[in-house]
Design a protein around this motif. Structure first.
Motif, PDB file in Angstrom:
ATOM      1  N   UNK A 123       0.853  -1.198   0.116  1.00 44.10           N
ATOM      2  CA  UNK A 123      -0.058  -0.034   0.072  1.00 44.10           C
ATOM      3  C   UNK A 123       0.713   1.442  -0.005  1.00 44.10           C
ATOM      4  N   UNK A 124       2.006   1.160  -0.158  1.00 46.48           N
ATOM      5  CA  UNK A 124       2.968   2.281  -0.322  1.00 46.48           C
ATOM      6  C   UNK A 124       3.027   3.140   0.692  1.00 46.48           C
ATOM      7  N   UNK A 125       2.926   2.709   2.037  1.00 42.48           N
ATOM      8  CA  UNK A 125       2.812   3.504   3.040  1.00 42.48           C
ATOM      9  C   UNK A 125       4.177   3.767   3.962  1.00 42.48           C
ATOM     10  N   UNK A 126       4.628   5.031   4.268  1.00 36.56           N
ATOM     11  CA  UNK A 126       5.870   5.255   4.692  1.00 36.56           C
ATOM     12  C   UNK A 126       7.046   5.027   3.787  1.00 36.56           C
ATOM     13  N   UNK A 127       8.280   5.788   4.369  1.00 41.70           N
ATOM     14  CA  UNK A 127       9.468   5.447   3.750  1.00 41.70           C
ATOM     15  C   UNK A 127      10.060   4.152   4.371  1.00 41.70           C
ATOM     16  N   UNK A 128      11.298   3.673   4.047  1.00 41.38           N
ATOM     17  CA  UNK A 128      11.757   2.387   4.391  1.00 41.38           C
ATOM     18  C   UNK A 128      11.903   2.578   6.162  1.00 41.38           C
ATOM     19  N   UNK A 129      12.643   3.616   6.467  1.00 40.89           N
ATOM     20  CA  UNK A 129      12.943   3.560   7.827  1.00 40.89           C
ATOM     21  C   UNK A 129      11.872   3.835   8.843  1.00 40.89           C
ATOM     22  N   UNK A 130      10.880   4.607   8.250  1.00 39.17           N
ATOM     23  CA  UNK A 130       9.670   4.784   8.951  1.00 39.17           C
ATOM     24  C   UNK A 130       8.902   3.511   9.040  1.00 39.17           C
ATOM     25  N   UNK A 131       8.864   2.597   8.060  1.00 39.19           N
ATOM     26  CA  UNK A 131       8.281   1.288   8.175  1.00 39.19           C
ATOM     27  C   UNK A 131       8.832   0.585   9.173  1.00 39.19           C
ATOM     28  N   UNK A 132       9.979   0.429   9.239  1.00 39.62           N
ATOM     29  CA  UNK A 132      10.873  -0.256  10.482  1.00 39.62           C
ATOM     30  C   UNK A 132      10.170   0.186  11.786  1.00 39.62           C
ATOM     31  N   UNK A 133      10.481   1.526  11.932  1.00 38.86           N
ATOM     32  CA  UNK A 133       9.910   2.238  13.140  1.00 38.86           C
ATOM     33  C   UNK A 133       8.309   1.787  13.483  1.00 38.86           C
ATOM     34  N   UNK A 134       7.395   1.778  12.447  1.00 36.13           N
ATOM     35  CA  UNK A 134       6.257   1.500  12.363  1.00 36.13           C
ATOM     36  C   UNK A 134       6.025  -0.271  13.018  1.00 36.13           C
ATOM     37  N   UNK A 135       6.727  -0.848  12.475  1.00 37.61           N
ATOM     38  CA  UNK A 135       6.710  -2.407  12.800  1.00 37.61           C
ATOM     39  C   UNK A 135       7.185  -2.554  14.387  1.00 37.61           C
ATOM     40  N   UNK A 136       8.195  -1.853  14.573  1.00 43.51           N
ATOM     41  CA  UNK A 136       8.769  -2.097  16.000  1.00 43.51           C
ATOM     42  C   UNK A 136       7.564  -1.614  17.293  1.00 43.51           C
ATOM     43  N   UNK A 137       7.051  -0.597  16.818  1.00 43.43           N
ATOM     44  CA  UNK A 137       6.172   0.077  17.543  1.00 43.43           C
ATOM     45  C   UNK A 137       4.838  -0.536  17.690  1.00 43.43           C
ATOM     46  N   UNK A 138       4.162  -1.387  16.620  1.00 45.61           N
ATOM     47  CA  UNK A 138       3.144  -2.321  16.803  1.00 45.61           C
ATOM     48  C   UNK A 138       3.634  -3.773  17.434  1.00 45.61           C
ATOM     49  N   UNK A 139       4.671  -4.307  17.184  1.00 43.10           N
ATOM     50  CA  UNK A 139       5.159  -5.194  17.955  1.00 43.10           C
ATOM     51  C   UNK A 139       5.162  -5.065  19.212  1.00 43.10           C
ATOM     52  N   UNK A 140       5.522  -3.999  19.928  1.00 40.09           N
ATOM     53  CA  UNK A 140       5.595  -3.471  21.236  1.00 40.09           C
ATOM     54  C   UNK A 140       3.997  -3.669  21.897  1.00 40.09           C
ATOM     55  N   UNK A 141       3.359  -2.847  21.125  1.00 43.31           N
ATOM     56  CA  UNK A 141       1.793  -2.844  21.331  1.00 43.31           C
ATOM     57  C   UNK A 141       1.580  -4.278  21.615  1.00 43.31           C
ATOM     58  N   UNK A 142       1.627  -5.051  20.729  1.00 51.60           N
ATOM     59  CA  UNK A 142       0.957  -6.828  20.928  1.00 51.60           C
ATOM     60  C   UNK A 142       1.847  -7.276  21.773  1.00 51.60           C
TER      61      UNK A 142
END
Length: 338
Positions: A123-142
């Motif tokens: 879905x072409x969301x965020x830049x590559x670095x932002x994507x990793x930050x997003x994934x880490x945040x979601x993992x922490x939340x779950x």
């Protein structure tokens, strides 16, 4: 379109044709048979019923993972059925699904990093670095962390896999999630953790849920409104507390009576239904529930019941209440002319 509703389903149908050979007519299976309901923004709406009643097919048809036979599905005012493939693909960033089997729904050949990165990339969301930050945040939340990123699905427990499935659904920050029996494959001790996680995510991200389950204990704990399905049809709808405290349809009454008691000394009057669920390929005439209904009348086998409104959005389709209404009308008519 009512602005308070995020999703509106109108007269939705999903039929499957089964060929029977060259000289025989096809059998039509009415998996979802003319159902309508609406879901408000921010609420959790439940679809309840026995296995095979059409709950999961309804969820998949709403997302067009299975194409509907007829009917209308409107999401945020937009008719989903009229959308092209490309527009529907873009809309799926706002509509996600959590599947019943957390292992079957995760690609065994991909790491958790790749599984969570894929929807952001597609879905072409965020830049590559932002994507990793997003994934880490979601993992922490779950409840997971960085050191899980390079593991594969088979290295996790069932509860952890379902958390990953939920993380994949939430990583795009959708508005609407269909949760199809998300805790039925998990141990009881893990179910409450996943349910509480889903409730926390709903508060944090303002999610709207369609929660599909046969477990009424879970339904009562986490849903605002509910619809009861039987053989492809919705037979009762209402606020969850109203339906549990005062179920109207005999089928709903039987389902609620089957919930296990909370304490060994607590006694419950069980309503035991006779016979098996009929085949959707050959449903009974009239009210589909009448062969198993303890309150069945002669009219039940002849005519499909209309909807009776009990107020506060609580409705049911049963001849019992329509017969009562007719008696009241007759009595009122007699009084007026006496």
């Amino acid at each position: 379109m009512n602005p308070q509703f995020l999703l509106e389903v109108n007269h939705l149908k999903k039929y499957y044709e089964i060929p029977q050979g060259m000289f025989k007519e096809k059998i039509v299976v009415r998996a979802v048979d003319d159902i309508s309901f609406s879901i408000k923004k921010g609420e959790t709406f439940a679809l309840v019923g026995e296995s095979g009643c059409g709950k999961s097919t309804t969820g998949r048809t709403i997302l067009r993972l299975t194409e509907p036979t007829d009917g209308e599905v409107r999401f945020d005012g937009e008719d989903i059925r009229s959308l092209s493939y490309e527009k529907m693909r873009l809309l799926r960033s706002r509509m996600q699904m959590v599947f019943q089997d957390p292992y079957a729904s995760l690609n065994p050949k991909k790491t958790i990093r790749e599984i969570l990165m894929e929807p952001l990339r597609v879905h072409n969301k965020y830049e590559k670095k932002e994507r990793m930050d997003k994934i880490r945040k979601i993992l922490e939340i779950v409840g997971l962390s960085d050191h899980h990123l390079d593991r594969y699905p088979h290295e996790f427990s069932g509860g952890q896999r379902q958390r990953i499935g939920i993380a994949r659904a939430v990583v795009l920050q959708p508005d609407f999630i269909i949760a199809d029996e998300p805790v039925s494959a998990l141990d009881v001790s893990v179910q409450s953790q996943v349910i509480n996680l889903m409730l926390e995510l709903q508060k944090e991200f303002g999610l709207t849920y369609l929660f599909i389950s046969h477990d009424l204990s879970v339904i009562r704990h986490m849903t605002d409104r509910m619809a009861v399905m039987y053989l492809g049809k919705i037979i009762e709808v209402g606020n969850t507390d109203d339906v549990f405290e005062n179920p109207k349809h005999p089928y709903t009454q039987a389902l609620i009576s089957a919930i296990p008691a909370n304490h060994p000394r607590e006694s419950k009057d069980r309503i035991v239904l006779e016979g098996d669920v009929p085949s959707p390929a050959n449903p009974p005439s009239g009210c589909a529930f009448h062969p198993r209904c303890p309150a069945a009348m002669e009219i039940c086998s002849r005519r499909v019941p209309e909807e009776t409104d009990f107020g506060s959005g609580h409705t049911a389709k049963c001849h019992l209440y329509q017969m009562n209404e007719k008696r009241e009308e007759k009595d009122e008519h007699a009084v007026i002319h006496s």
